[in-house]
Design a protein around this motif. Structure first.
Motif: not given
Length: 123
Positions: A36-40, A45-49, A55-62
């Motif tokens: 997810g970036g921007d609003h994603g 982040d919500a998906l990770g929580r 779900l194997l993991g999340i990556h955030l660039n914002m």
């Protein structure tokens, strides 16, 4: 085709994250990651929580990295809290300027996300 516009209120980050999980599984995936970036980034982040099975993991660039006690003064334009170090004060001032002058789109997405959908659906 494209999905329709929301027909009811309540499509916040947690609900959208749950919908993403359902969609991915309906597409046949048993394991996935979310980027997810921007609003994603808020949705990922919500998906990770939520941490749904598969779900194997999340990556955030914002990522949201503003300490909670600074969010209110930054959003309201209040002065910096006392006790900040010089680098913290510079970061506070930079964030205050950014959110005060450049974040109308983000504020609208947080408070009235349907507005953009209506505009896109009407164009």
């Amino acid at each position: 085709g494209f999905s329709g516009k929301p027909t009811e209120l309540g499509w916040g980050p947690d609900r959208v994250a749950k919908a993403w999980d359902v969609l991915i599984k309906r597409l046949g995936y048993t394991h996935y990651v979310s980027q997810g970036g921007d609003h994603g980034s808020v949705i990922s982040d919500a998906l990770g929580r939520l941490n749904p099975p598969g779900l194997l993991g999340i990556h955030l660039n914002m990522p949201a990295t503003i300490p909670p006690e600074l969010v209110k003064p930054i959003n309201s334009g209040d002065p910096a809290p006392v006790g900040l170090t010089e680098p913290e004060r510079k970061a506070f001032d930079s964030l205050s300027t950014f959110f005060g002058r450049n974040a109308a789109y983000g504020a609208m997405m947080v408070t009235r996300p349907q507005t953009i959908g209506y505009l896109l659906a009407d164009s």
